[in-house]
Design a protein around this motif. Structure first.
Motif, PDB file in Angstrom:
ATOM      1  N   SER A   1       0.017   1.873  -5.213  1.00 18.45           N
ATOM      2  CA  SER A   1       0.046   0.577  -4.539  1.00 18.45           C
ATOM      3  C   SER A   1       0.251  -0.516  -5.579  1.00 18.45           C
ATOM      4  O   SER A   1      -0.065  -0.337  -6.754  1.00 18.45           O
ATOM      5  CB  SER A   1      -1.278   0.346  -3.794  1.00 18.45           C
ATOM      6  OG  SER A   1      -1.476   1.347  -2.826  1.00 18.45           O
TER       7      SER A   1
ATOM      8  N   THR B   1      -5.688   0.195   3.313  1.00 21.00           N
ATOM      9  CA  THR B   1      -5.405  -1.234   3.360  1.00 21.00           C
ATOM     10  C   THR B   1      -5.709  -1.798   1.986  1.00 21.00           C
ATOM     11  O   THR B   1      -6.812  -1.617   1.462  1.00 21.00           O
ATOM     12  CB  THR B   1      -6.259  -1.943   4.428  1.00 21.00           C
ATOM     13  OG1 THR B   1      -5.984  -1.354   5.692  1.00 21.00           O
ATOM     14  CG2 THR B   1      -5.941  -3.430   4.489  1.00 21.00           C
ATOM     15  N   VAL B   2      -4.721  -2.449   1.392  1.00 21.65           N
ATOM     16  CA  VAL B   2      -4.844  -3.044   0.064  1.00 21.65           C
ATOM     17  C   VAL B   2      -4.814  -4.555   0.236  1.00 21.65           C
ATOM     18  O   VAL B   2      -3.901  -5.098   0.862  1.00 21.65           O
ATOM     19  CB  VAL B   2      -3.696  -2.586  -0.857  1.00 21.65           C
ATOM     20  CG1 VAL B   2      -3.786  -3.253  -2.213  1.00 21.65           C
ATOM     21  CG2 VAL B   2      -3.707  -1.071  -1.004  1.00 21.65           C
TER      22      VAL B   2
ATOM     23  N   GLN C   1      -9.108   3.597  -5.676  1.00 21.92           N
ATOM     24  CA  GLN C   1      -7.683   3.890  -5.507  1.00 21.92           C
ATOM     25  C   GLN C   1      -7.435   5.355  -5.181  1.00 21.92           C
ATOM     26  O   GLN C   1      -6.459   5.674  -4.523  1.00 21.92           O
ATOM     27  CB  GLN C   1      -6.915   3.521  -6.775  1.00 21.92           C
ATOM     28  CG  GLN C   1      -6.793   2.042  -6.998  1.00 21.92           C
ATOM     29  CD  GLN C   1      -5.836   1.719  -8.133  1.00 21.92           C
ATOM     30  OE1 GLN C   1      -5.165   2.584  -8.680  1.00 21.92           O
ATOM     31  NE2 GLN C   1      -5.775   0.459  -8.485  1.00 21.92           N
TER      32      GLN C   1
ATOM     33  N   ALA D   1       0.847  -1.191   0.000  1.00 19.64           N
ATOM     34  CA  ALA D   1       0.000   0.000   0.000  1.00 19.64           C
ATOM     35  C   ALA D   1       0.882   1.241   0.000  1.00 19.64           C
ATOM     36  O   ALA D   1       1.892   1.305   0.708  1.00 19.64           O
ATOM     37  CB  ALA D   1      -0.914  -0.007   1.215  1.00 19.64           C
TER      38      ALA D   1
ATOM     39  N   HIS E   1      -1.748  -6.098  -5.873  1.00 17.55           N
ATOM     40  CA  HIS E   1      -3.132  -6.373  -5.489  1.00 17.55           C
ATOM     41  C   HIS E   1      -3.896  -7.152  -6.550  1.00 17.55           C
ATOM     42  O   HIS E   1      -5.050  -7.520  -6.344  1.00 17.55           O
ATOM     43  CB  HIS E   1      -3.876  -5.086  -5.140  1.00 17.55           C
ATOM     44  CG  HIS E   1      -3.684  -3.989  -6.136  1.00 17.55           C
ATOM     45  ND1 HIS E   1      -4.374  -3.927  -7.311  1.00 17.55           N
ATOM     46  CD2 HIS E   1      -2.832  -2.926  -6.124  1.00 17.55           C
ATOM     47  CE1 HIS E   1      -3.983  -2.855  -7.993  1.00 17.55           C
ATOM     48  NE2 HIS E   1      -3.036  -2.233  -7.297  1.00 17.55           N
TER      49      HIS E   1
ATOM     50  N   SER F   1      -2.945  -8.840   2.955  1.00 18.00           N
ATOM     51  CA  SER F   1      -3.148  -7.408   2.755  1.00 18.00           C
ATOM     52  C   SER F   1      -1.942  -6.640   3.288  1.00 18.00           C
ATOM     53  O   SER F   1      -1.105  -7.187   3.984  1.00 18.00           O
ATOM     54  CB  SER F   1      -4.430  -6.940   3.443  1.00 18.00           C
ATOM     55  OG  SER F   1      -4.339  -7.144   4.830  1.00 18.00           O
TER      56      SER F   1
ATOM     57  N   GLY G   1      -3.991   6.253  -3.903  1.00 22.54           N
ATOM     58  CA  GLY G   1      -3.386   4.960  -3.595  1.00 22.54           C
ATOM     59  C   GLY G   1      -2.987   4.202  -4.846  1.00 22.54           C
ATOM     60  O   GLY G   1      -2.665   3.018  -4.776  1.00 22.54           O
TER      61      GLY G   1
ATOM     62  N   PHE H   1      -9.438  -1.928  -1.957  1.00 21.08           N
ATOM     63  CA  PHE H   1      -8.812  -0.750  -1.363  1.00 21.08           C
ATOM     64  C   PHE H   1      -9.772  -0.233  -0.297  1.00 21.08           C
ATOM     65  O   PHE H   1     -10.899   0.146  -0.609  1.00 21.08           O
ATOM     66  CB  PHE H   1      -8.592   0.334  -2.413  1.00 21.08           C
ATOM     67  CG  PHE H   1      -7.415   0.080  -3.318  1.00 21.08           C
ATOM     68  CD1 PHE H   1      -6.323   0.925  -3.296  1.00 21.08           C
ATOM     69  CD2 PHE H   1      -7.402  -0.997  -4.186  1.00 21.08           C
ATOM     70  CE1 PHE H   1      -5.226   0.694  -4.117  1.00 21.08           C
ATOM     71  CE2 PHE H   1      -6.325  -1.231  -5.008  1.00 21.08           C
ATOM     72  CZ  PHE H   1      -5.232  -0.387  -4.980  1.00 21.08           C
TER      73      PHE H   1
END
Length: 117
Positions: free
Chosen positions: A33, A101-102, A81, A10, A36, A111, A30, A42
């Motif tokens: 990041s 938190t991804v 995002q 993240a 993922h 995560s 985000g 997200f």
């Protein structure tokens, strides 16, 4: 899924980077990041404020985050995002710490989180 699954990372960028004036929105980005799986989740939250906000102000901010995430999801393919938080959702003289938190699309139990004040 691939045998060697990428680990989510993240990353949060804020615009403006430090101080938001009364007329500008805060943009939390985000999109930097990784890992993922393009469709991982997200989830944005506020983890701290300084000074501590009254419950009513904090509830209002959480509502603004939820609305921003919903709007971003509608245009971003189902995941938020980038959030745009209106200036009226933020109080002058307050420092906010946001968390992203991804979660991995390939393995929802994996995560990563990042914070940004």
């Amino acid at each position: 899924p691939p045998e060697d699954l990428p680990q989510p990372r993240a990353r949060i960028t804020a615009l403006p980077p430090r101080v938001v004036d009364d007329c500008s929105e805060l943009i939390l980005d985000g999109s930097g990041s990784s890992g993922h799986g393009l469709r991982g989740a997200f989830v944005w939250s506020v983890t701290r404020t300084e000074p501590t906000l009254p419950a009513e102000s904090l509830a209002s901010l959480h509502q603004a985050l939820a609305l921003a995430a919903t709007a971003a999801s509608a245009f971003g393919g189902g995941w938020a995002q980038v959030l745009k938080i209106p200036s009226e959702a933020l109080l002058a003289g307050t420092t906010y710490t946001f968390e992203l938190t991804v979660t991995s699309f390939f393995d929802p139990s994996v995560s990563a989180a990042a914070e940004r004040s």
